[in-house]
Design a protein around this motif. Structure first.
Motif, PDB file in Angstrom:
ATOM      1  N   ILE A  36       0.838  -1.206   0.000  1.00 44.18           N
ATOM      2  CA  ILE A  36       0.000   0.000   0.000  1.00 44.18           C
ATOM      3  C   ILE A  36       0.871   1.253   0.000  1.00 44.18           C
ATOM      4  CG2 ILE A  36      -1.755   1.291   1.282  1.00 44.18           C
ATOM      5  CD1 ILE A  36      -2.725  -1.421   2.377  1.00 44.18           C
ATOM      6  N   THR A  37       1.963   1.215   0.803  1.00 50.28           N
ATOM      7  CA  THR A  37       2.890   2.347   0.838  1.00 50.28           C
ATOM      8  C   THR A  37       3.471   2.610  -0.552  1.00 50.28           C
ATOM      9  OG1 THR A  37       3.497   1.897   3.142  1.00 50.28           O
ATOM     10  CG2 THR A  37       5.028   3.224   1.854  1.00 50.28           C
ATOM     11  N   GLU A  60      -4.000  11.006   3.207  1.00 50.36           N
ATOM     12  CA  GLU A  60      -4.753  10.365   4.292  1.00 50.36           C
ATOM     13  C   GLU A  60      -4.458   8.864   4.331  1.00 50.36           C
ATOM     14  OE1 GLU A  60      -6.572  11.770   6.720  1.00 50.36           O
ATOM     15  OE2 GLU A  60      -5.775  13.637   5.864  1.00 50.36           O
ATOM     16  N   ILE A  61      -4.283   8.271   3.150  1.00 50.88           N
ATOM     17  CA  ILE A  61      -3.901   6.858   3.099  1.00 50.88           C
ATOM     18  C   ILE A  61      -2.558   6.656   3.801  1.00 50.88           C
ATOM     19  CG2 ILE A  61      -3.180   4.966   1.559  1.00 50.88           C
ATOM     20  CD1 ILE A  61      -5.219   6.015  -0.469  1.00 50.88           C
ATOM     21  N   ARG A  62      -1.619   7.577   3.563  1.00 47.25           N
ATOM     22  CA  ARG A  62      -0.298   7.478   4.207  1.00 47.25           C
ATOM     23  C   ARG A  62      -0.402   7.565   5.720  1.00 47.25           C
ATOM     24  NH1 ARG A  62       4.342   8.341   1.817  1.00 47.25           N
ATOM     25  NH2 ARG A  62       4.997   7.449   3.807  1.00 47.25           N
ATOM     26  N   LYS A  63      -1.306   8.430   6.226  1.00 51.34           N
ATOM     27  CA  LYS A  63      -1.499   8.526   7.677  1.00 51.34           C
ATOM     28  C   LYS A  63      -2.039   7.214   8.241  1.00 51.34           C
ATOM     29  CE  LYS A  63      -2.385  13.529   7.708  1.00 51.34           C
ATOM     30  NZ  LYS A  63      -3.407  14.583   7.944  1.00 51.34           N
ATOM     31  N   THR A  91       5.594  -4.517  -5.789  1.00 55.50           N
ATOM     32  CA  THR A  91       5.929  -3.180  -5.295  1.00 55.50           C
ATOM     33  C   THR A  91       7.409  -2.874  -5.502  1.00 55.50           C
ATOM     34  OG1 THR A  91       4.201  -3.345  -3.604  1.00 55.50           O
ATOM     35  CG2 THR A  91       5.899  -1.675  -3.257  1.00 55.50           C
ATOM     36  N   ILE A  92       8.256  -3.846  -5.161  1.00 54.81           N
ATOM     37  CA  ILE A  92       9.706  -3.649  -5.331  1.00 54.81           C
ATOM     38  C   ILE A  92      10.052  -3.455  -6.803  1.00 54.81           C
ATOM     39  CG2 ILE A  92      11.970  -4.748  -5.044  1.00 54.81           C
ATOM     40  CD1 ILE A  92      10.866  -6.119  -2.528  1.00 54.81           C
TER      41      ILE A  92
END
Length: 491
Positions: free
Chosen positions: A156-157, A179-182, A390-391
Motif C-alpha cells: 500500500i505504501t 490520508e492513506i499514508r497517515k 511493489t519492489i
C-alpha cells in the motif's frame, strides 16, 4: 497398660494436630462429627464452626451437586480421590483433594472418614501453565499476522507513493493519498504492538511526545472502551519529550484502558491526564489513568502487578495485563503507583523521566530528496506477490535491470556472477533469505545483499547482519527508503 495407651493416644493426637492435611469424619446425614485443628490453618474456620454442621455449608455452591454424587459413590465402593472447592471463612474459594472411605456399624453404613489436602497452589500453577501455553500460541499467531500485515502495508505504501509521483493525479486526489499514508503510519504502529506482544520485536527507545502519542491512539481507545463509557483527556501543554519505545508505551496505555473498562460494566468515565511531575531526580512527566469503577481493596491492590493474578472469572482474563504495564514502566526508568478503594474507582499514576532531545517523528512520512538510480543487475527474491510487484515497480523506473524469484529455490537457478545485488526477504518457505545469501556467496563472495523483513534485524540476526556488503530494511518501508538502501550498497 493404661499409661501406655494414654501415651499412644497422645502421640497420635499430636500427629493429627500438627500435620497440614485435615482429617475429618461425617455421619450418615453428612454432618461433621470430627475435624482436625489443621482446618483453621487451611481455611480460617474454627473446629467449633464446623463440627455438627452439614458439609453442604462449606462446599462451593458450583461444586455441591458433584460432591454429593461422589459421597454417594463412596458407599458403593468408590475409592478414587476427589477434587473440589470449599469456601474459606473469608468467602474465598479453596481447592482441595480428599481421600475418604465409608464407616460402618455392623452391616449398616455409619458415615465417612477421610483426609483433605489444600491443592490451591497446585491449581494456580496449572492455570499459569495453561495461560502461558495459550499466550505462546496467541503470540505465534500475532507474529504471523504482523508479518503478513507488514507485507500488505509495504504494498500500500509503494502504490500510494507512485500515485503521488504521477503528474496526472490532481490536488484533491493527492489529499486523499496523504490520508492513506497517515493510515499506513497507524497500521505500522499496530504491527509494532503485535510484534511486541509476540516477542518478535526488540524494544527501540526513541524520543516521544507523550501528548502526541495519546492523541494518535485516542480514537482507537474510544472504540476499545465502548460507547457506554466517557473517554476524556486532559493533556498539559509544553511537556518535555520522553525516551521510550512508542509501541510499548501505547501497549501500556491500552492495557490500563482495558482494565478500566472492565471495572465499569455499568458505565462511567475514563480519564487520561498528563502533567509535569515534581521530582528530586530531574524533570519527570506524569501519566495518570483513572476510572469511576468498582475500585479494589488492599488485598487485591497488594497483588495487582503479579503475573497471572486476576480477579476476573476464568476465561475472561490472563492476569498479565498489569504485570506487562509494570514491566514497560520499569524499562522506561519510571515508577507506577495505584490509588483505589472499593466503590471509589481506581487511579494509576506513572512517572517517567523526561528527555532533553526533541521528539522524533516517524521518518516514513518525511519528504526526502529523490534517490539516484542505476543500471546494475538486481535479483529480487520475495514470496509475497504484492511486495514483489511493489519492489519491481519502485526499482525498474530507476533504470535497474531486474530478475525476480518467488522463493530461494527459484533464485538459486540464477548465476550469482550475473547479478550485482541480491534483494531478499528473510522469512520465506523453504530456503530462508539468510541461507540463500550464504549459498550465493559461496560462488560470489563479494555479492551485495539487502535483507528485508517485517521482523526486526535483532531477532532475525541476533549475532548481527552477515558479514560482507549487507544491509537490512524493515517492512513496511517507503519506496524512497528502498531506493536509498539499494544505492548505498551498490556505491
Amino acid at each position: 497398660m493404661e499409661q501406655t495407651l494414654r501415651a499412644s493416644e497422645e502421640k497420635y493426637r499430636r500427629l493429627v494436630d500438627n500435620i497440614d492435611q485435615v482429617i475429618f469424619s461425617l455421619d450418615r446425614e453428612g454432618r461433621f462429627t470430627y475435624v482436625s485443628p489443621a482446618v483453621e490453618r487451611m481455611s480460617g474456620w474454627r473446629v467449633s464452626d464446623i463440627v455438627g454442621h452439614p458439609f453442604d455449608e462449606f462446599v462451593h455452591p458450583e461444586d455441591l451437586a458433584r460432591v454429593r454424587l461422589n459421597i454417594a459413590g463412596r458407599y458403593r465402593g468408590a475409592r478414587e480421590p476427589h477434587e473440589f472447592r470449599v469456601v474459606n471463612s473469608d468467602g474465598s474459594p479453596l481447592h482441595v483433594r480428599t481421600y475418604s472411605y465409608p464407616l460402618s456399624e455392623g452391616d449398616e453404613p455409619a458415615g465417612l472418614s477421610g483426609i483433605m489436602t489444600d491443592i490451591t497452589g497446585q491449581k494456580q500453577l496449572q492455570e499459569q501453565l495453561h495461560q502461558s501455553r495459550k499466550l505462546e500460541a496467541i503470540g505465534r499467531l500475532a507474529g504471523g499476522i504482523a508479518h503478513d500485515f507488514s507485507n500488505l502495508l509495504t504494498a500500500i505504501t509503494g502504490f500510494s507513493e507512485m500515485l503521488l509521483l504521477d503528474g496526472r493525479v490532481d490536488a484533491e486526489s493527492r489529499g486523499w493519498v496523504a490520508e492513506i499514508r497517515k493510515s499506513i503510519d497507524r497500521g505500522s504502529s499496530l504491527v509494532r504492538q503485535l510484534l511486541s506482544f509476540s516477542r518478535k520485536q526488540v524494544v527501540r527507545p526513541r524520543t516521544v511526545d507523550l501528548n502526541e502519542l495519546i492523541r494518535g491512539i485516542e480514537r482507537m481507545l474510544g472504540r476499545l472502551v465502548g460507547e457506554h463509557l466517557v473517554l476524556q483527556t486532559r493533556l498539559a501543554e509544553a511537556l518535555p519529550p520522553l525516551q521510550a519505545d512508542a509501541g510499548q508505551l501505547e501497549l501500556a496505555i491500552v492495557n490500563l484502558a482495558v482494565n478500566a473498562r472492565d471495572a465499569m460494566p455499568g458505565g462511567g468515565t475514563l480519564t487520561i491526564e498528563t502533567s509535569a511531575a515534581p521530582s528530586r531526580d530531574g524533570p519527570r512527566i506524569r501519566l495518570a489513568i483513572s476510572d469511576t469503577g468498582i475500585g479494589m481493596d488492599d488485598r487485591v491492590r497488594s497483588h495487582l502487578f503479579e503475573p497471572f493474578f486476576t480477579t476476573k472469572e476464568p476465561g475472561k482474563g490472563t492476569g498479565l495485563g498489569l504485570s506487562t504495564v509494570y514491566g514497560i514502566v520499569q524499562q522506561c526508568g519510571g515508577t507506577i503507583a495505584v490509588e483505589s478503594a472499593p466503590g471509589l474507582g481506581t487511579r494509576f499514576v506513572i512517572d517517567l523521566p523526561a528527555s532533553d532531545a526533541k521528539s522524533e517523528r516517524d521518518g516514513s512520512a518525511a519528504a526526502e530528496a529523490a534517490a539516484a538510480g542505476g543500471t546494475e543487475r538486481l535479483l529480487v527474491v520475495e514470496d509475497d506477490p504484492l511486495v514483489r510487484l511493489t519492489i519491481q515497480a519502485c526499482l525498474a523506473p530507476l533504470g535497474y535491470r531486474l530478475t525476480v524469484a518467488s522463493d530461494g529455490a527459484e533464485a538459486l537457478r540464477v548465476d550469482p556472477a550475473a547479478i550485482d545485488l541480491l534483494v531478499t526477504d528473510v522469512v520465506m518457505p523453504g530456503l530462508s533469505g539468510g541461507s540463500l545469501a550464504a549459498r550465493m556467496r559461496e560462488a560470489c563472495p563479494e555479492l551485495a545483499v539487502l535483507f528485508v523483513s517485517g521482523y526486526e534485524a535483532g531477532l532475525l540476526f541476533p549475532d548481527g547482519i552477515p558479514d560482507g556488503r549487507s544491509a537490512f530494511l524493515q517492512k513496511p518501508f517507503t519506496t524512497e527508503a528502498l531506493a536509498r538502501a539499494v544505492r548505498s550498497l551498490l556505491d
